[in-house]
Design a protein around this motif. Structure first.
Motif, PDB file in Angstrom:
ATOM      1  N   SER A 104     -10.126  -0.287  -2.079  1.00 17.80           N
ATOM      2  CA  SER A 104      -8.851   0.303  -2.519  1.00 17.80           C
ATOM      3  C   SER A 104      -8.311   1.324  -1.523  1.00 17.80           C
ATOM      4  CB  SER A 104      -9.039   0.967  -3.889  1.00 17.80           C
ATOM      5  OG  SER A 104     -10.040   1.974  -3.817  1.00 17.80           O
ATOM      6  N   THR A 105      -9.172   1.837  -0.638  1.00 20.01           N
ATOM      7  CA  THR A 105      -8.754   2.812   0.365  1.00 20.01           C
ATOM      8  C   THR A 105      -9.123   2.287   1.745  1.00 20.01           C
ATOM      9  OG1 THR A 105      -9.175   4.618  -1.193  1.00 20.01           O
ATOM     10  CG2 THR A 105      -8.951   5.209   1.126  1.00 20.01           C
ATOM     11  N   CYS A 111       0.833  -1.208   0.000  1.00 20.42           N
ATOM     12  CA  CYS A 111       0.000   0.000   0.000  1.00 20.42           C
ATOM     13  C   CYS A 111       0.867   1.257   0.000  1.00 20.42           C
ATOM     14  CB  CYS A 111      -0.949  -0.010   1.192  1.00 20.42           C
ATOM     15  SG  CYS A 111      -0.190  -0.463   2.751  1.00 20.42           S
ATOM     16  N   GLN A 136      -1.407  -3.281  -4.059  1.00 14.08           N
ATOM     17  CA  GLN A 136      -1.434  -4.707  -4.381  1.00 14.08           C
ATOM     18  C   GLN A 136      -2.199  -5.431  -3.285  1.00 14.08           C
ATOM     19  OE1 GLN A 136       2.358  -6.677  -5.368  1.00 14.08           O
ATOM     20  NE2 GLN A 136       1.715  -8.383  -4.066  1.00 14.08           N
ATOM     21  N   PRO A 137      -3.433  -5.849  -3.561  1.00 17.68           N
ATOM     22  CA  PRO A 137      -4.228  -6.516  -2.528  1.00 17.68           C
ATOM     23  C   PRO A 137      -3.662  -7.886  -2.193  1.00 17.68           C
ATOM     24  CG  PRO A 137      -5.365  -6.589  -4.630  1.00 17.68           C
ATOM     25  CD  PRO A 137      -4.161  -5.731  -4.829  1.00 17.68           C
ATOM     26  N   PHE A 148      -3.733   3.731   0.240  1.00 16.92           N
ATOM     27  CA  PHE A 148      -4.267   3.189  -1.005  1.00 16.92           C
ATOM     28  C   PHE A 148      -3.668   1.791  -1.183  1.00 16.92           C
ATOM     29  CE2 PHE A 148      -4.425   7.793  -2.609  1.00 16.92           C
ATOM     30  CZ  PHE A 148      -5.727   7.950  -2.156  1.00 16.92           C
ATOM     31  N   ILE A 149      -4.509   0.832  -1.491  1.00 18.98           N
ATOM     32  CA  ILE A 149      -4.024  -0.533  -1.690  1.00 18.98           C
ATOM     33  C   ILE A 149      -3.481  -0.649  -3.116  1.00 18.98           C
ATOM     34  CG2 ILE A 149      -4.576  -2.985  -1.594  1.00 18.98           C
ATOM     35  CD1 ILE A 149      -4.903  -1.578   1.091  1.00 18.98           C
TER      36      ILE A 149
END
Length: 346
Positions: free
Chosen positions: A69-70, A35, A56-57, A53-54
């Motif tokens: 994503s956040t 993140c 790479q999950p 902010f992600i």
């Protein structure tokens, strides 16, 4: 502890734009979350709180939690516990000199030449001459204790997540790389526990009340009154799960921006707070000073603890004062809850 004052330090890993790699646990399986820090909520009074902010999950073989994503990550890093440093060490921040003393203290404890401090004893700091190294060990104890308390509270209050509380996506670990002050050029990796949480966009309830008369477009006072009622209701619902919050503050309530945005059209002509559905509009954050009812805590002991803490009053009376100061005398009313009142016998 040393008396030399040090300059405040900004930890380079907790700066906007930096990449942070977290290990996320799900059902015994660990995956990496990459993140980027969008915002660091300074000053760090206790745990560093970061809006991320992600990039790479995480990838789990058995699914795992769904993460937007956040999100928010809270890291329980002893170096950043400014409130405790202020209380016991005149606010002097972490430094490499303190880190050197800390590492030496850990070595001495491991070798048996020093005893580990009884950090759970409230009188420990008043009864002992505590070194810088021992103080850092105490901060490590406080950080882990705070993490355990917040995690346990979120798990107990799972039913309220996503509504009255942020959703807890999971427990994370961050590998903080700390310079080794005893070996120039070397470093030490320290595991920092954390929580990955829902990002709730909105103002604090205190900020909303203070700026209510300047909102554009304006909203009727009934909406604000309903939000105040909802904040008190949130406190009561948390109590339903036998949780006691020793740091219940108006600043720890967020008002969801989406609720306010929808209220602009839905309640623009409202004249009665009871017609405003504020459910889910107010979110309680920061459970680090919560505790669960102990297994051996009698009903009388629990009731006395809740009555003495008066969590609803900590919100209700402060809100009442703020409402009268910034909004008006007769916009909202509050009376102390008698839920935990027990009349004296005899």
């Amino acid at each position: 502890m040393t008396s030399d004052a040090a300059q405040p330090i900004i930890f380079p890993e907790y700066v906007e734009g930096e990449e942070v790699r977290l290990s996320l646990d799900s059902s015994g399986e660990t995956a990496t979350v990459v993140c980027k820090i969008a915002k660091a909520y300074r000053p760090f009074t206790m745990s560093p709180v970061l809006l991320i902010f992600i990039a790479q999950p995480p990838t789990f073989s058995q699914g795992g939690p769904s993460i937007p994503s956040t999100a928010i990550v809270k890291l329980y890093d002893r170096r950043c516990f400014t409130n405790v440093r202020t209380e016991f060490d005149e606010g002097k921040p972490w430094s490499l000199d303190k880190e050197k003393e800390y590492r030496q203290y850990l070595d001495d404890v491991a070798a048996g030449s020093a005893a580990l401090g009884d950090f759970g004893n409230p009188a420990y700091f008043w009864e002992n001459d505590v070194s810088d190294g021992e103080f850092e060990a105490y901060l490590s104890y406080v950080a882990l204790k705070t993490f355990d308390a917040e995690r346990a509270s979120y798990e107990r209050l799972r039913e309220l997540q996503g509504k009255m509380l942020p959703t807890l996506y999971g427990v994370v670990e961050y590998q903080a790389v700390v310079p080794d002050p005893r070996d120039h050029g070397a470093s030490i990796t320290e595991t920092v526990p954390g929580l990955l949480l829902e990002y709730v966009e909105g103002l604090s309830l205190r900020e909303l009340v203070a700026t209510w008369r300047t909102r554009d477009p304006p909203l009727p006072d009934t909406v604000l009154a309903a939000l105040c009622d909802e904040a008190v209701r949130v406190v009561d619902r948390v109590s339903d799960f036998e949780v006691l919050n020793e740091d219940m503050r108006v600043d720890n309530f967020l008002v969801r921006e989406e609720f306010l945005a929808s209220s602009t059209s839905t309640y623009v002509h409202s004249t009665d707070a009871s017609t405003v559905n504020a459910s889910g509009g107010v979110v309680l954050i920061d459970l680090g000073q919560c505790r669960l009812r102990r297994a051996d805590e009698s009903e009388d002991e629990w009731v006395q603890a809740k009555w003495s803490q008066d969590e609803t009053g900590a919100i209700g009376f402060v809100l009442l004062r703020l409402m009268r100061e910034f909004v008006g005398e007769d916009v909202w009313t509050y009376e102390r809850s008698l839920r935990y009142y027990r009349p004296l016998e005899g």
